[in-house]
Design a protein around this motif. Structure first.
Motif, PDB file in Angstrom:
ATOM      1  N   LYS A 139       0.774  -1.158   0.009  1.00 57.56           N
ATOM      2  CA  LYS A 139       0.068  -0.279  -0.076  1.00 57.56           C
ATOM      3  C   LYS A 139       0.827   1.329   0.057  1.00 57.56           C
ATOM      4  CE  LYS A 139      -3.691   2.104   2.635  1.00 57.56           C
ATOM      5  NZ  LYS A 139      -4.634   2.076   3.892  1.00 57.56           N
ATOM      6  N   GLN A 140       1.702   1.298   0.855  1.00 63.33           N
ATOM      7  CA  GLN A 140       2.937   2.575   0.745  1.00 63.33           C
ATOM      8  C   GLN A 140       3.629   2.288  -0.650  1.00 63.33           C
ATOM      9  OE1 GLN A 140       6.378   1.683   3.200  1.00 63.33           O
ATOM     10  NE2 GLN A 140       6.717   3.842   3.639  1.00 63.33           N
ATOM     11  N   ASP A 149      -0.937  10.445   6.437  1.00 69.40           N
ATOM     12  CA  ASP A 149      -1.291   9.011   6.393  1.00 69.40           C
ATOM     13  C   ASP A 149      -0.101   8.216   6.098  1.00 69.40           C
ATOM     14  OD1 ASP A 149      -4.087   9.672   6.377  1.00 69.40           O
ATOM     15  OD2 ASP A 149      -4.437   9.817   4.301  1.00 69.40           O
ATOM     16  N   GLU A 150       0.732   8.644   5.510  1.00 75.24           N
ATOM     17  CA  GLU A 150       2.007   7.964   5.352  1.00 75.24           C
ATOM     18  C   GLU A 150       2.698   7.558   6.584  1.00 75.24           C
ATOM     19  OE1 GLU A 150       5.806   7.425   2.355  1.00 75.24           O
ATOM     20  OE2 GLU A 150       4.510   9.316   2.277  1.00 75.24           O
ATOM     21  N   ARG A 151       2.656   8.643   7.339  1.00 73.63           N
ATOM     22  CA  ARG A 151       3.418   8.735   8.754  1.00 73.63           C
ATOM     23  C   ARG A 151       2.824   7.377   9.497  1.00 73.63           C
ATOM     24  NH1 ARG A 151       2.606  10.190  13.543  1.00 73.63           N
ATOM     25  NH2 ARG A 151       0.682  11.649  12.997  1.00 73.63           N
ATOM     26  N   GLU A 152       1.234   7.568   9.647  1.00 72.70           N
ATOM     27  CA  GLU A 152       0.883   6.461  10.229  1.00 72.70           C
ATOM     28  C   GLU A 152       0.865   5.082   9.752  1.00 72.70           C
ATOM     29  OE1 GLU A 152      -3.236   7.803  10.204  1.00 72.70           O
ATOM     30  OE2 GLU A 152      -3.200   9.398  11.604  1.00 72.70           O
ATOM     31  N   LEU A 153       1.078   5.140   8.275  1.00 71.48           N
ATOM     32  CA  LEU A 153       1.103   3.760   7.766  1.00 71.48           C
ATOM     33  C   LEU A 153       2.446   3.188   8.091  1.00 71.48           C
ATOM     34  CD1 LEU A 153      -0.017   1.712   5.802  1.00 71.48           C
ATOM     35  CD2 LEU A 153       1.076   2.903   3.891  1.00 71.48           C
ATOM     36  N   ILE A 154       3.438   3.967   8.097  1.00 68.23           N
ATOM     37  CA  ILE A 154       4.852   3.652   8.472  1.00 68.23           C
ATOM     38  C   ILE A 154       4.958   3.101   9.973  1.00 68.23           C
ATOM     39  CG2 ILE A 154       7.205   4.460   9.027  1.00 68.23           C
ATOM     40  CD1 ILE A 154       6.821   6.309   6.667  1.00 68.23           C
ATOM     41  N   GLU A 155       4.172   3.736  10.926  1.00 68.94           N
ATOM     42  CA  GLU A 155       4.161   3.369  12.087  1.00 68.94           C
ATOM     43  C   GLU A 155       3.490   2.183  12.338  1.00 68.94           C
ATOM     44  OE1 GLU A 155       2.207   6.750  14.151  1.00 68.94           O
ATOM     45  OE2 GLU A 155       3.774   7.941  14.209  1.00 68.94           O
ATOM     46  N   LYS A 156       2.654   1.725  11.547  1.00 67.06           N
ATOM     47  CA  LYS A 156       1.754   0.649  11.618  1.00 67.06           C
ATOM     48  C   LYS A 156       2.805  -0.712  11.210  1.00 67.06           C
ATOM     49  CE  LYS A 156      -3.044   1.746  10.907  1.00 67.06           C
ATOM     50  NZ  LYS A 156      -4.241   1.464  10.159  1.00 67.06           N
ATOM     51  N   ILE A 157       3.763  -0.262  10.069  1.00 71.81           N
ATOM     52  CA  ILE A 157       4.420  -1.061   9.773  1.00 71.81           C
ATOM     53  C   ILE A 157       5.632  -1.437  10.726  1.00 71.81           C
ATOM     54  CG2 ILE A 157       6.336  -1.666   7.883  1.00 71.81           C
ATOM     55  CD1 ILE A 157       4.646  -0.021   5.899  1.00 71.81           C
ATOM     56  N   GLU A 158       6.148  -0.521  11.372  1.00 70.61           N
ATOM     57  CA  GLU A 158       7.082  -0.576  12.388  1.00 70.61           C
ATOM     58  C   GLU A 158       6.569  -1.331  13.622  1.00 70.61           C
ATOM     59  OE1 GLU A 158      10.537   0.044  12.244  1.00 70.61           O
ATOM     60  OE2 GLU A 158       9.883   0.751  10.275  1.00 70.61           O
ATOM     61  N   GLU A 159       5.197  -0.960  13.912  1.00 70.88           N
ATOM     62  CA  GLU A 159       4.506  -1.774  14.889  1.00 70.88           C
ATOM     63  C   GLU A 159       4.489  -3.391  14.539  1.00 70.88           C
ATOM     64  OE1 GLU A 159       0.423  -1.934  17.455  1.00 70.88           O
ATOM     65  OE2 GLU A 159       0.818  -0.224  15.862  1.00 70.88           O
ATOM     66  N   LYS A 160       4.148  -3.698  13.485  1.00 73.41           N
ATOM     67  CA  LYS A 160       3.952  -5.060  12.871  1.00 73.41           C
ATOM     68  C   LYS A 160       5.448  -5.727  12.758  1.00 73.41           C
ATOM     69  CE  LYS A 160      -0.436  -4.906  12.173  1.00 73.41           C
ATOM     70  NZ  LYS A 160      -1.515  -5.657  12.919  1.00 73.41           N
ATOM     71  N   ARG A 161       6.377  -5.050  12.639  1.00 72.04           N
ATOM     72  CA  ARG A 161       7.784  -5.583  12.404  1.00 72.04           C
ATOM     73  C   ARG A 161       8.102  -5.995  13.846  1.00 72.04           C
ATOM     74  NH1 ARG A 161      10.443  -1.735   7.747  1.00 72.04           N
ATOM     75  NH2 ARG A 161       9.538  -2.942   6.113  1.00 72.04           N
ATOM     76  N   GLU A 162       7.935  -5.000  15.006  1.00 71.60           N
ATOM     77  CA  GLU A 162       8.248  -5.351  16.226  1.00 71.60           C
ATOM     78  C   GLU A 162       7.470  -6.506  16.634  1.00 71.60           C
ATOM     79  OE1 GLU A 162       7.365  -1.781  18.599  1.00 71.60           O
ATOM     80  OE2 GLU A 162       8.957  -0.754  17.535  1.00 71.60           O
TER      81      GLU A 162
END
Length: 307
Positions: A139-140, A149-162
């Motif tokens: 999606k990114q 929106d892109e910042r929130e998406l990046i945060e979600k990705i980082e959260e999932k990676r963690e």
């Protein structure tokens, strides 16, 4: 229930016609003429032979039916033995299946306990987290997003990676958990194999049971026919025996009549000889008195031994 008439018709045998039987009573036996008794003896003999032949045919059919009954019973017994053998195998596979299922249950319980201890059963699995990360990254890369929106998406990705890293770390800490899961699945698969054998062998055992029941049913039907055929044999044999007994009685009476006739002839001969002897003595007396004898008188003397 099969009837005598049905058995006779099925096996092409003649009915025993009572009207063709030969009857003997005391009046015929004691007062019948010799010629009538000779004729009666012939009739009794012929009917006896005919009935003996009928009895023999029925006995042969009865023996054939009894042999077929034994064949059906033997076949039923073979199916019984095969059924019992298969049921024993079913029981053996059931015991193995149950033991393996119990072992698999213990292993899966241990797997779940370890997962709970490591909190692996909580949250999403490694595969689910990987898939979600891939979707977010796609999606990114493909969508035009606002900065927010892109910042929130990046945060979600980082959260999932963690979360993924944490989950992988716990899996690495679990040691031989995967091997334990694989062992549990292998044991369960082996139990399923035994269960499949239980089903297959039970079906085969049931088929032999059905064939055993059918063989016993056919044996009962044939045995009923054999019993009816035996009664038909007894019926003919008893009639033949009665005719034989009557034939023997008539033959005995004929011998008695022959003996009586012989005695009568003997008495007649003796009476005749006595008369000839008396006549010869009279002639001899005349001879001694000097009378002249003719040739016939001389022959009578010679015949009686007086000359």
């Amino acid at each position: 229930m099969v009837t005598k008439e049905e058995v006779l018709e099925e096996y092409g045998l003649d009915q025993l016609e009572e009207s063709r039987n030969v009857e003997l009573n005391d009046e015929k036996l004691e007062n019948g003429s010799k010629g009538a008794l000779i004729k009666l003896a012939g009739q009794l003999r012929d009917r006896r032979n005919e009935l003996n032949q009928m009895a023999s045919e029925r006995a042969s059919k009865r023996d054939d039916l009894n042999a077929k009954t034994r064949e059906q019973v033997d076949e039923a017994q073979e199916h019984r033995e095969k059924r019992d053998e298969l049921n024993e195998q079913v029981q053996e596979h059931k015991e193995s299946r149950n033991e393996l299922n119990a072992e698999a249950n213990e292993l899966f319980d241990e797997v779940e306990q370890r997962k709970q201890d490591l909190e692996l059963s909580s949250g999403k699995s490694i595969d689910e987290l990987k898939e979600e990360i891939e979707d977010l990254e796609f999606k990114q890369q493909t969508e035009v997003l606002s900065t927010e929106d892109e910042r929130e998406l990046i945060e979600k990705i980082e959260e999932k990676r963690e979360q993924l890293a944490e989950k992988k770390g716990k899996v690495e800490q679990s040691g031989d958990l995967e091997e334990l899961i694989e062992e549990a699945e292998e044991v369960r698969s082996e139990a399923s194999t035994h269960h499949q054998k239980v089903t297959e062998l039970a079906d085969e055992a049931q088929e032999h049971h059905n064939q055993m029941i059918e063989a016993y049913r056919e044996a009962d039907e044939i045995r009923d026919e054999a019993d009816e055929m035996h009664e038909l044999f007894v019926e003919a044999q008893e009639a033949a025996d009665r005719h034989h007994e009557d034939f023997v009685s008539v033959q005995k009476r004929l011998r008695e009549m022959d003996k009586e006739e012989e005695q009568e002839r003997k008495a007649e001969r003796e009476e005749k000889m006595e008369e000839e002897r008396e006549e010869a003595e009279e002639i001899y007396q005349k001879f001694k008195e000097g009378e002249t004898l003719d040739t016939e008188d001389l022959m009578k003397l010679q015949k009686t031994g007086l000359l």
